[in-house]
Design a protein around this motif. Structure first.
Motif, PDB file in Angstrom:
ATOM      1  N   LEU A   3       0.833  -1.204   0.000  1.00 33.22           N
ATOM      2  CA  LEU A   3       0.000   0.000   0.000  1.00 33.22           C
ATOM      3  C   LEU A   3       0.869   1.255   0.000  1.00 33.22           C
ATOM      4  O   LEU A   3       0.661   2.177  -0.791  1.00 33.22           O
ATOM      5  N   PHE A   4       1.876   1.299   0.889  1.00 34.44           N
ATOM      6  CA  PHE A   4       2.676   2.515   1.058  1.00 34.44           C
ATOM      7  C   PHE A   4       3.540   2.824  -0.166  1.00 34.44           C
ATOM      8  O   PHE A   4       3.744   3.975  -0.512  1.00 34.44           O
ATOM      9  N   PHE A   5       4.065   1.780  -0.807  1.00 40.24           N
ATOM     10  CA  PHE A   5       5.035   2.047  -1.866  1.00 40.24           C
ATOM     11  C   PHE A   5       4.438   1.969  -3.266  1.00 40.24           C
ATOM     12  O   PHE A   5       5.017   2.481  -4.207  1.00 40.24           O
ATOM     13  N   PHE A  10      -0.688   3.679  -2.657  1.00 41.83           N
ATOM     14  CA  PHE A  10      -0.941   5.063  -2.235  1.00 41.83           C
ATOM     15  C   PHE A  10      -0.254   6.086  -3.137  1.00 41.83           C
ATOM     16  O   PHE A  10      -0.885   7.083  -3.516  1.00 41.83           O
ATOM     17  N   PRO A  11       1.023   5.889  -3.496  1.00 46.49           N
ATOM     18  CA  PRO A  11       1.624   6.852  -4.427  1.00 46.49           C
ATOM     19  C   PRO A  11       0.870   6.956  -5.747  1.00 46.49           C
ATOM     20  O   PRO A  11       0.817   8.025  -6.360  1.00 46.49           O
ATOM     21  N   GLU A  42      -2.422   8.982  -5.030  1.00 44.70           N
ATOM     22  CA  GLU A  42      -2.250  10.306  -4.459  1.00 44.70           C
ATOM     23  C   GLU A  42      -2.622  11.474  -5.380  1.00 44.70           C
ATOM     24  O   GLU A  42      -3.269  12.423  -4.925  1.00 44.70           O
ATOM     25  N   PRO A  43      -2.228  11.439  -6.659  1.00 48.13           N
ATOM     26  CA  PRO A  43      -2.525  12.604  -7.507  1.00 48.13           C
ATOM     27  C   PRO A  43      -4.001  12.964  -7.573  1.00 48.13           C
ATOM     28  O   PRO A  43      -4.348  14.083  -7.945  1.00 48.13           O
ATOM     29  N   MET A  59      -5.951  13.098  -5.010  1.00 42.14           N
ATOM     30  CA  MET A  59      -6.405  13.679  -3.748  1.00 42.14           C
ATOM     31  C   MET A  59      -6.541  15.194  -3.893  1.00 42.14           C
ATOM     32  O   MET A  59      -5.682  15.830  -4.502  1.00 42.14           O
ATOM     33  N   PRO A  60      -7.584  15.780  -3.352  1.00 41.47           N
ATOM     34  CA  PRO A  60      -7.817  17.211  -3.574  1.00 41.47           C
ATOM     35  C   PRO A  60      -6.734  18.106  -2.994  1.00 41.47           C
ATOM     36  O   PRO A  60      -6.377  19.107  -3.599  1.00 41.47           O
ATOM     37  N   PHE A  61      -6.176  17.739  -1.822  1.00 42.65           N
ATOM     38  CA  PHE A  61      -5.215  18.637  -1.178  1.00 42.65           C
ATOM     39  C   PHE A  61      -3.881  18.653  -1.888  1.00 42.65           C
ATOM     40  O   PHE A  61      -2.941  19.312  -1.473  1.00 42.65           O
ATOM     41  N   ASN A  62      -3.762  17.877  -2.982  1.00 39.50           N
ATOM     42  CA  ASN A  62      -2.525  17.824  -3.734  1.00 39.50           C
ATOM     43  C   ASN A  62      -2.395  19.001  -4.693  1.00 39.50           C
ATOM     44  O   ASN A  62      -1.327  19.257  -5.221  1.00 39.50           O
ATOM     45  N   SER A  63      -3.499  19.716  -4.945  1.00 35.09           N
ATOM     46  CA  SER A  63      -3.484  20.790  -5.929  1.00 35.09           C
ATOM     47  C   SER A  63      -3.190  22.111  -5.242  1.00 35.09           C
ATOM     48  O   SER A  63      -4.033  22.617  -4.507  1.00 35.09           O
ATOM     49  N   VAL A  64      -2.000  22.634  -5.469  1.00 32.47           N
ATOM     50  CA  VAL A  64      -1.608  23.854  -4.765  1.00 32.47           C
ATOM     51  C   VAL A  64      -1.261  24.998  -5.708  1.00 32.47           C
ATOM     52  O   VAL A  64      -0.995  26.097  -5.260  1.00 32.47           O
TER      53      VAL A  64
END
Lengths: 53, 298
Positions: A31-33, A36-37, A40-41, A43-48
Motif C-alpha cells: 500500500l505505502f510504496f 498510495f503513491p 495520491e494525484p 487527492m484534492p489537497f494535492n493541488s496547490v
C-alpha cells in the motif's frame, strides 16, 4: 476470508501468528510504496498551484 | 463484529449447527468493511507521516545539491586569498536593479532557499524549479514562467499545505509586513507581505506605528488587485503574472518586484487557492558569515 487464511497457514498457533504479522506488513508495504503513491494525484489537497485550466 | 458471536450454548446441548451460507456472506462482508476501514486509516498515516519522511529526504538531497553548487560558484567567482568578515548589513545592501541572476535552473532541482522568520528561526526550504507533482514533493516549486528572485515582475512559488513536509501550511497566519527571505547563489532578497485588504483603508495611519512596515506601502495603480493575502479560484492564473490580476505576461518597465506564494485552500481541499503577495524591500550581497538582520524577526 481471515478465517480461511488462518486455517491454511501451517504450524501451531504461535507460528501462524508470526506469519500473519509478516503478511500484514507485506500488505502495508504494498500500500505505502505502490498503491498510495498511485492514488495520491487524485487527492484534492494535492493541488496547490494556479493554472489557466 | 457481533455477527461472529454465537449465543451461549446451554451446558450439555449438542454443538451448534454449521453456519449457513447467509451467515458466511455477512461475516465476509463485515470483514471486508473492516479491512476497507483499516486501509483508509493507513492512507491517513501515509499522507500525514510517511510522505513527510519521503519529502524530507528529497528536500535534504536538494538542499545538499544547492549548497554544493553555491560553494563551487563561490570558488570560481572569487578565489579569495583572505576572508573579510563583513558584519555591518549596511555595507552589503545592494540595488536590485544591478543584480541579475548568474545561475541556471533545472526543472526539479533547487536554486534558492526560502526563510520565513515568522514561522520560526528554523523555517527554511529549498525551492526547486517547476510545479509538477514530482517537483513539489521535493519542496516549494517556482512557476518556471514567472520571474526569478529579485527581478522586476513576480517571483511565484507553489507549495504543499498538507503532506510532503507541508511547507506552506501556515500561510494563513502571515501578517502584513512579515518578511519572506529568499537566498540565491549571490544574493539575499527580503520581501515583505503587502497590506491585507481590510488594512488598506487605514494603512497610512497604522503603518508608521509598526517598525516592520517602514518600507511597505499600498501599491499604486495598476496594482489595485495585489494585496497581502486573498482566497481565489484554482483557475486564477493571473495571480502569478508580472502584475497580479492583469492577464498580460509582459513585465512593464516600471514594474514592482513581487513575490507570490500559492497553496490549496481550505486545508485538505482543492476548491480554492490561498495567495500571498509580498514586495521586495531590501537586498543584500552574500558574504561569508553574514545573515540578513531580518532573519532575527522570529
Amino acid at each position: 476470508m481471515y478465517v480461511w487464511i488462518w486455517r491454511h497457514l501451517p504450524g501451531p498457533s504461535a507460528v501462524k501468528a508470526v506469519q500473519c504479522l509478516v503478511l500484514f506488513l507485506a500488505v502495508v508495504a504494498l500500500l505505502f510504496f505502490v498503491v498510495f503513491p498511485w492514488a495520491e494525484p487524485w487527492m484534492p489537497f494535492n493541488s496547490v498551484s494556479v493554472d489557466a485550466g | 463484529m457481533t455477527v461472529d458471536q454465537l449465543p451461549p450454548a446451554p451446558a450439555g446441548s449438542p454443538p451448534p449447527a454449521r453456519p449457513g451460507a447467509g451467515r458466511t456472506l455477512i461475516r465476509g462482508l463485515g470483514q471486508l468493511l473492516i479491512t476497507a476501514g483499516v486501509v483508509v486509516l493507513l492512507f491517513v498515516v501515509y499522507e500525514i507521516w510517511v510522505t513527510d519522511l519521503f519529502g524530507a529526504q528529497k528536500q535534504a538531497a536538494a538542499t545538499e545539491e544547492v549548497d554544493e553548487a553555491w560553494a563551487a560558484a563561490a570558488q570560481t567567482q572569487a578565489p579569495q586569498t583572505d576572508t573579510v568578515v563583513v558584519t555591518d548589513p549596511a555595507q552589503l545592501v545592494t540595488d536590485p536593479r544591478e543584480r541579475t541572476p548568474t545561475y541556471q535552473t533545472l526543472t526539479g532541482q533547487g536554486f534558492a532557499k526560502i526563510s520565513i522568520p515568522a514561522f520560526g528561526a528554523d523555517y527554511q526550504f529549498t525551492i526547486v524549479e517547476g510545479t509538477s507533482d514530482d517537483d513539489l514533493y521535493v519542496g516549494p516549486g517556482h512557476y518556471p514562467e514567472s520571474q526569478m528572485p529579485g527581478e522586476q515582475g513576480n517571483f511565484a512559488v507553489a507549495g504543499h499545505r498538507v503532506s510532503k513536509g507541508s511547507p506552506f501550511n501556515d500561510l494563513g497566519l502571515l501578517n502584513s509586513c512579515d518578511s519572506v527571505i529568499i537566498e540565491t547563489q549571490d544574493d539575499w532578497f527580503v520581501y515583505r507581505v503587502l497590506p491585507m485588504p481590510e488594512e488598506i483603508p487605514t494603512w497610512s495611519s497604522t503603518a508608521p506605528t509598526r517598525p516592520l512596515c517602514a518600507d511597505v506601502s499600498v501599491l499604486p495603480s495598476p496594482y489595485e488587485q495585489t494585496v497581502g493575502r486573498e482566497i481565489t479560484l484554482p483557475s486564477d492564473y493571473a495571480q502569478i503574472l508580472p502584475v497580479p490580476g492583469i492577464s498580460d505576461a509582459t513585465v512593464p518597465a516600471d514594474a514592482q518586484r513581487l513575490i507570490t506564494l500559492t497553496t490549496c485552500h481550505p486545508q485538505f481541499s482543492a476548491a480554492e487557492r490561498m495567495i500571498v503577495h509580498g514586495v521586495l524591500t531590501k537586498s543584500y550581497a552574500k558574504a561569508p558569515g553574514f545573515l540578513p538582520p531580518e532573519m532575527g524577526e522570529a
